[in-house]
Design an enzyme around this catalytic site. Structure first.
Site, PDB file in Angstrom:
ATOM      1  N   GLY A 105      -8.433  56.087 -46.406  1.00 45.78           N
ATOM      2  CA  GLY A 105      -7.404  55.441 -45.597  1.00 45.78           C
ATOM      3  C   GLY A 105      -7.078  56.179 -44.316  1.00 45.78           C
ATOM      4  O   GLY A 105      -6.087  55.883 -43.659  1.00 45.78           O
ATOM      5  N   LYS A 159      -6.312  47.771 -54.145  1.00 46.87           N
ATOM      6  CA  LYS A 159      -5.092  48.577 -54.336  1.00 46.87           C
ATOM      7  C   LYS A 159      -3.890  47.666 -54.597  1.00 46.87           C
ATOM      8  O   LYS A 159      -4.058  46.602 -55.174  1.00 46.87           O
ATOM      9  CB  LYS A 159      -4.882  49.496 -53.120  1.00 46.87           C
ATOM     10  N   HIS A 197      -8.875  57.100 -59.862  1.00 47.99           N
ATOM     11  CA  HIS A 197      -8.787  57.062 -58.397  1.00 47.99           C
ATOM     12  C   HIS A 197      -7.850  58.176 -57.937  1.00 47.99           C
ATOM     13  O   HIS A 197      -6.867  58.496 -58.614  1.00 47.99           O
ATOM     14  CB  HIS A 197      -8.264  55.696 -57.940  1.00 47.99           C
ATOM     15  N   GLU A 207      -5.548  58.270 -55.871  1.00 49.45           N
ATOM     16  CA  GLU A 207      -4.129  57.890 -55.771  1.00 49.45           C
ATOM     17  C   GLU A 207      -3.456  57.954 -57.141  1.00 49.45           C
ATOM     18  O   GLU A 207      -2.272  58.266 -57.248  1.00 49.45           O
ATOM     19  CB  GLU A 207      -4.010  56.491 -55.142  1.00 49.45           C
ATOM     20  N   SER A 227     -12.850  55.347 -46.086  1.00 54.50           N
ATOM     21  CA  SER A 227     -13.007  54.764 -44.744  1.00 54.50           C
ATOM     22  C   SER A 227     -14.393  54.150 -44.510  1.00 54.50           C
ATOM     23  O   SER A 227     -14.930  54.259 -43.406  1.00 54.50           O
ATOM     24  CB  SER A 227     -12.670  55.797 -43.673  1.00 54.50           C
ATOM     25  N   ASN A 267     -11.787  47.788 -53.495  1.00 51.75           N
ATOM     26  CA  ASN A 267     -10.571  48.180 -54.205  1.00 51.75           C
ATOM     27  C   ASN A 267      -9.383  47.660 -53.407  1.00 51.75           C
ATOM     28  O   ASN A 267      -9.072  48.190 -52.343  1.00 51.75           O
ATOM     29  CB  ASN A 267     -10.553  49.713 -54.307  1.00 51.75           C
ATOM     30  N   GLU A 325     -15.084  60.141 -53.707  1.00 52.91           N
ATOM     31  CA  GLU A 325     -14.152  59.767 -52.649  1.00 52.91           C
ATOM     32  C   GLU A 325     -13.385  60.999 -52.186  1.00 52.91           C
ATOM     33  O   GLU A 325     -12.378  61.373 -52.806  1.00 52.91           O
ATOM     34  CB  GLU A 325     -13.159  58.723 -53.157  1.00 52.91           C
TER      35      GLU A 325
HETATM   36  P1  PGA Z   1     -10.387  53.302 -47.832  1.00 48.31           P
HETATM   37  O1  PGA Z   1     -10.099  53.501 -49.388  1.00 48.31           O
HETATM   38  O2  PGA Z   1     -11.703  52.558 -47.724  1.00 48.31           O
HETATM   39  O3  PGA Z   1      -9.236  52.495 -47.323  1.00 48.31           O
HETATM   40  O4  PGA Z   1     -10.470  54.662 -47.218  1.00 48.31           O
HETATM   41  C1  PGA Z   1     -11.123  53.820 -50.288  1.00 48.31           C
HETATM   42  C2  PGA Z   1     -10.569  53.936 -51.690  1.00 48.31           C
HETATM   43  O5  PGA Z   1      -9.460  54.468 -51.839  1.00 48.31           O
HETATM   44  O6  PGA Z   1     -11.193  53.505 -52.668  1.00 48.31           O
END
Ligand code: PGA
Length: 252
Positions: free
Chosen positions: A174, A11, A96, A98, A214, A9, A168
């Site tokens: 992140g 983003k 997601h 976010e 992560s 992803n 997730e």
């Molecule tokens: P990350 O993000 O691997 O940077 O923690 C995962 C995601 O948001 O899909």
């Protein structure tokens, strides 16, 4: 046997040129990855150029979002799932955290987006996951069950074949703080149980459940050893072709 999925992803990162360069660099690095499906999700503006450059490769292209609306119309700023498909995508990520957090997407909206994606012939990667407060309050399972049930409402039995669930935990995204393989496995097994109860044992058995939060080259192998972890949704570590390829090639 469930074929694992490793999805990147990206983003809101990368220009068109950077996206194409990363995709082109990734291609030879994962060309022999027959053990899993490889998916990358660039920003909207890069979908078509990336998909064009990856044609004939084993890398699938996904959007990170789509409209709840199935058809074209006067919806400024929206992109319909069939347009995503038209740009060369096979997948779309919906719900997601976010988007839930910053763009106020509810389970109802996520379910509509999943339905729009499926109607356009896409595979929908439906994301769920609890916050740290919810986990600390002992509510993680309840929250994920509610999100899952709400986000998948209105789907038919045949739709479920083109659904991938991504668990997730928000506290692991992140942050560098990944869930342990055991924590992830516990939730994945729970999600499969919810699917068995809500749909059928056969649908639950086929369902691919990805872990996200992560994921890095050094923790993917431990996660993939868990019986109910069928792949990963990778953010930060998917931005560089080399580190994402290491994750894709976790099996050696
Ligand atoms: P990350 O993000 O691997 O940077 O923690 C995962 C995601 O948001 O899909």
């Amino acid at each position: 046997m469930r074929k694992p999925v490793i999805a990147g992803n990206w983003k809101m990162y990368k220009t068109v040129a950077d996206s194409v360069a990363t995709a082109v660099a990734l291609k030879p690095l994962v060309a022999n990855a027959n053990h899993c499906e490889v998916v990358i999700a660039p920003v909207f503006t890069a979908l078509k150029p990336v998909a064009d450059r990856l044609e004939g490769s084993n890398i699938h292209v996904s959007a990170q979002n789509c409209s709840t609306e199935h058809n074209e119309g006067a919806f400024t700023g929206e992109v319909a799932a069939f347009m995503v498909r038209d740009a060369g995508c096979s997948h779309v990520i919906v719900g997601h955290s976010e988007r839930r957090q910053y763009f106020l997407e509810t389970d109802e909206i996520v379910s509509k987006k999943a339905q729009a994606g499926l109607a356009a012939g896409l595979t929908a990667i439906v994301c769920v996951g609890e916050t740290l407060d919810q986990r600390d309050a002992g509510k993680a399972l309840d929250v994920v069950k509610e999100q899952l049930t709400g986000s998948l409402s209105g789907l038919t039995a045949s739709d479920l074949d083109r659904i991938i669930v991504a668990y997730e935990p928000v506290w692991a995204i992140g942050t560098g703080r990944t869930a342990t393989p055991e924590q992830a496995q516990e939730m994945h097994a729970f999600i499969r149980r919810v699917f068995t109860e809500g749909h059928s044992p056969a649908a639950a058995d086929k369902l691919r459940i990805l872990y996200g939060g992560s994921v890095k080259p050094d923790n993917i192998a431990g996660l993939m050893k868990q019986p109910d972890i069928d792949g990963a949704l990778v953010g930060g570590a998917s931005l560089k072709a080399e580190s994402f390829a290491e994750i894709v090639n976790y099996n050696g």
